[in-house]
Design a protein around this motif. Structure first.
Motif, PDB file in Angstrom:
ATOM      1  N   ILE A  71       0.848  -1.197   0.000  1.00  0.00           N
ATOM      2  CA  ILE A  71       0.000   0.000   0.000  1.00  0.00           C
ATOM      3  C   ILE A  71       0.881   1.243   0.000  1.00  0.00           C
ATOM      4  N   ARG A  72       0.286   2.336  -0.415  1.00  0.00           N
ATOM      5  CA  ARG A  72       1.013   3.601  -0.471  1.00  0.00           C
ATOM      6  C   ARG A  72       1.552   3.971   0.906  1.00  0.00           C
ATOM      7  N   GLY A  73       2.712   4.562   0.890  1.00  0.00           N
ATOM      8  CA  GLY A  73       3.325   4.967   2.148  1.00  0.00           C
ATOM      9  C   GLY A  73       4.483   5.878   1.849  1.00  0.00           C
ATOM     10  N   GLY A  74       5.627   5.588   2.484  1.00  0.00           N
ATOM     11  CA  GLY A  74       6.779   6.461   2.310  1.00  0.00           C
ATOM     12  C   GLY A  74       8.016   5.686   1.910  1.00  0.00           C
ATOM     13  N   GLY A  75       9.026   6.445   1.503  1.00  0.00           N
ATOM     14  CA  GLY A  75      10.257   5.829   1.055  1.00  0.00           C
ATOM     15  C   GLY A  75      11.386   5.906   2.055  1.00  0.00           C
ATOM     16  N   ALA A  76      11.173   6.583   3.171  1.00  0.00           N
ATOM     17  CA  ALA A  76      12.236   6.647   4.172  1.00  0.00           C
ATOM     18  C   ALA A  76      12.402   5.280   4.827  1.00  0.00           C
ATOM     19  N   PRO A  77      13.643   4.894   5.132  1.00  0.00           N
ATOM     20  CA  PRO A  77      13.852   3.579   5.756  1.00  0.00           C
ATOM     21  C   PRO A  77      12.988   3.412   7.000  1.00  0.00           C
ATOM     22  N   GLY A  78      12.294   2.301   7.051  1.00  0.00           N
ATOM     23  CA  GLY A  78      11.448   2.012   8.195  1.00  0.00           C
ATOM     24  C   GLY A  78      10.025   2.518   8.062  1.00  0.00           C
ATOM     25  N   THR A  79       9.772   3.368   7.067  1.00  0.00           N
ATOM     26  CA  THR A  79       8.409   3.855   6.850  1.00  0.00           C
ATOM     27  C   THR A  79       7.643   2.834   6.018  1.00  0.00           C
ATOM     28  N   PRO A  80       6.500   2.359   6.511  1.00  0.00           N
ATOM     29  CA  PRO A  80       5.760   1.342   5.749  1.00  0.00           C
ATOM     30  C   PRO A  80       5.253   1.871   4.418  1.00  0.00           C
ATOM     31  N   GLY A  81       4.909   0.937   3.543  1.00  0.00           N
ATOM     32  CA  GLY A  81       4.327   1.288   2.258  1.00  0.00           C
ATOM     33  C   GLY A  81       5.363   1.699   1.240  1.00  0.00           C
ATOM     34  N   PHE A  82       4.897   1.907   0.016  1.00  0.00           N
ATOM     35  CA  PHE A  82       5.816   2.314  -1.048  1.00  0.00           C
ATOM     36  C   PHE A  82       5.586   3.777  -1.405  1.00  0.00           C
ATOM     37  N   PRO A  83       6.642   4.502  -1.774  1.00  0.00           N
ATOM     38  CA  PRO A  83       6.461   5.875  -2.236  1.00  0.00           C
ATOM     39  C   PRO A  83       5.784   5.866  -3.597  1.00  0.00           C
ATOM     40  N   ALA A  84       5.021   6.902  -3.881  1.00  0.00           N
ATOM     41  CA  ALA A  84       4.255   6.935  -5.139  1.00  0.00           C
ATOM     42  C   ALA A  84       4.476   8.247  -5.878  1.00  0.00           C
ATOM     43  N   PRO A  85       5.679   8.450  -6.399  1.00  0.00           N
ATOM     44  CA  PRO A  85       5.923   9.647  -7.207  1.00  0.00           C
ATOM     45  C   PRO A  85       5.193   9.539  -8.543  1.00  0.00           C
ATOM     46  N   GLY A  86       5.111  10.641  -9.265  1.00  0.00           N
ATOM     47  CA  GLY A  86       4.423  10.823 -10.537  1.00  0.00           C
ATOM     48  C   GLY A  86       3.757   9.637 -11.183  1.00  0.00           C
TER      49      GLY A  86
END
Lengths: 244, 242
Positions: free
Chosen positions: B168-183
């Motif tokens: 699921i959408r989330g963040g790209g910082a280490p340890g942040t769940p989910g995946f980053p969703a740029p453009g």
């Protein structure tokens, strides 16, 4: 264990064959003598369908030089390849290859190749320039929208008479038809739908690696396919033996 | 052991014999042109990091835990840490040759010259795969052929093992769940997925592919099973040794 990580790779047996070929060349065998000849050659190509539920459309074989490409990854498919990939009909691809100046010979299977089955085709190449002799093989996974597998210009120039090489093939999506997996759009026995359709409605109109089928069992509710129609690479194993 | 987990293998029959000899004749310096093609239908590669380095300085080993810098690359596409690791080891480094993300079907190429440091006999190349939680494409610690010629390698997808594949959408910082969703990920991924039940695996391994679903506004996953799945190989690298 280590081999399970290898996809679409030459097998260890080929490595040994090639190494032996080089050693023979170093010893002054006929290897170097044959590199400039333009004699006819014959190859047997044994094809095994490694899938669980994907019959393969009649395989097309083309012997050619580096001027011919049945397809190029990242570029749009030809209409002839689209007809093969969407409907299993290789006649246009064979016909166009036959009139291409860089093609030395073609061959086609007469029937589909069932899952688990093996067939052997013979390809004659006429007056080939052996320094630039390549093999292309193309076939459709018929229970898909537009999946193909095969060899794309594999070099045969150094394969001596009597030698063979084995290769595993991977699956490509020709990018010509959306992967809807609907019964109306898949021509294979799992669906009995339409073959070639000139519309191009995939997410990218280019040949790329196939990502597999999702199937109804995998949650694509309109899919005519089931879990047994899935596959992983490799899809076929092809053993090429030079017999003349 | 590491040798047997090489992500890429030689493809062309014409060159295989040459490569065998080349491996036994390892020279210390090389002038290379490298191209990489994204073979997937719907997966984007974040900025590529490539480096020619000493074989003792691999970026990861399959079966072992990822470094923090590999984690940062695999979860968020941040190659700064791995690049610094390579530079500190005297490697020849190329960052972001595509000038951004490498789209499906697209290629980028760059030059590498190891003449200044003869110990840089091996090549590595990594990039995060989007949308995934911590998936990445890699050429891992591959001996650079010494004999001039053109060599083709197919690359597999790895899972860094550092983040649960909740998809699921989330963040790209280490340890942040989910995946980053740029453009382009924002426009092709779904929303409001409840999350695939999963745990971080703890070690680098071959990625088992995404699960995805066909519900763009719900379901368990924000990844589209029709668009974003892949089968290996996910990239093709062509190396020309000049």
């Amino acid at each position: 264990m280590t081999k399970s990580f290898r996809l679409n790779t030459l097998t260890r047996s080929l490595a040994l064959i090639s190494a032996a070929g080089l050693l023979a060349a170093c010893n002054g065998s006929s290897h170097s003598d044959s590199s400039a000849d333009t004699t006819d050659r014959m190859y047997q190509v044994a094809i095994t369908n490694l899938t669980a539920g994907q019959p393969l459309s009649p395989v097309a074989l083309v012997g050619h030089n580096s001027d011919y490409h049945a397809f190029t990854v990242g570029q749009a498919s030809s209409v002839a390849l689209e007809q093969l990939a969407e409907g299993g009909d290789n006649s246009a691809l064979i016909s166009e290859a036959g009139s291409h100046a860089g093609v030395y010979g073609t061959a086609t299977a007469s029937a589909p190749l069932a899952p688990g089955g093996t067939e052997t085709l013979t390809l004659s190449v006429t007056a080939a320039n052996s320094e630039d002799l390549k093999l292309t093989a193309v076939t459709m996974l018929v229970n898909t929208n537009d999946a193909i597998t095969g060899l794309n210009g594999i070099d045969l120039s150094s394969l001596a008479n009597g030698e063979s090489l084995s290769m595993n093939t991977i699956g490509y999506d020709t990018g010509t038809e959306a992967n809807s997996e609907t019964a109306a759009s898949i021509p294979g026995p799992a669906a009995g739908g339409e073959g070639f359709n000139a519309d191009r409605d995939d997410i990218r109109d280019m040949v790329l690696m196939h990502s597999g089928v999702v199937t109804a069992d995998g949650g694509l509710v309109d899919s005519a396919l089931h879990e047994m129609h899935r596959w992983d690479n490799p899809i076929t194993r092809m053993t090429i033996t030079r017999i003349q | 052991m590491n040798h047997f987990f090489r992500p890429a293998t030689l493809l062309r029959s014409t060159l295989l014999g040459t490569a065998i000899l080349g491996a036994s004749l390892q020279a210390g310096a090389a002038d290379l042109t490298v191209s990489i093609t994204n073979l997937t239908r719907g997966v984007y590669f974040t900025p590529v990091l490539a480096g020619a380095h000493n074989p003792a300085n691999a970026l990861f080993s399959a079966g072992e835990a990822a470094s923090a810098n590999l984690q940062a690359m695999a979860e968020g596409g941040d190659i700064a840490g791995l690049s610094a690791d390579l530079s500190a080891a005297g490697a020849v480094v190329v960052e972001n040759p595509a000038g951004g993300m490498l789209q499906p079907g697209m290629s980028t190429s760059f030059s590498l010259n190891t003449d200044a440091n003869a110990a840089n006999t091996h090549l590595s190349l990594v990039a995060m795969m989007l949308p995934t939680n911590d998936g990445f494409v890699a050429l891992n610690n591959m001996a650079i052929p010494a004999t001039p010629g053109t060599y083709t390698y197919d690359l597999n997808a790895y899972d860094a093992g550092t983040e649960a594949n909740d998809e699921i959408r989330g963040g790209g910082a280490p340890g942040t769940p989910g995946f980053p969703a740029p453009g382009p990920i924002d426009t092709s991924a779904g929303n409001n997925g409840t999350g695939v039940a999963s745990n971080a695996e703890g070690y680098v391994h071959i990625h088992r592919n995404v699960l995805g679903d066909t519900d763009a506004s719900g379901g368990v996953s924000d990844i589209d099973s029709v668009v974003h799945r892949w089968l290996n190989p996910v990239a093709r690298v062509v190396i020309t040794v000049n």
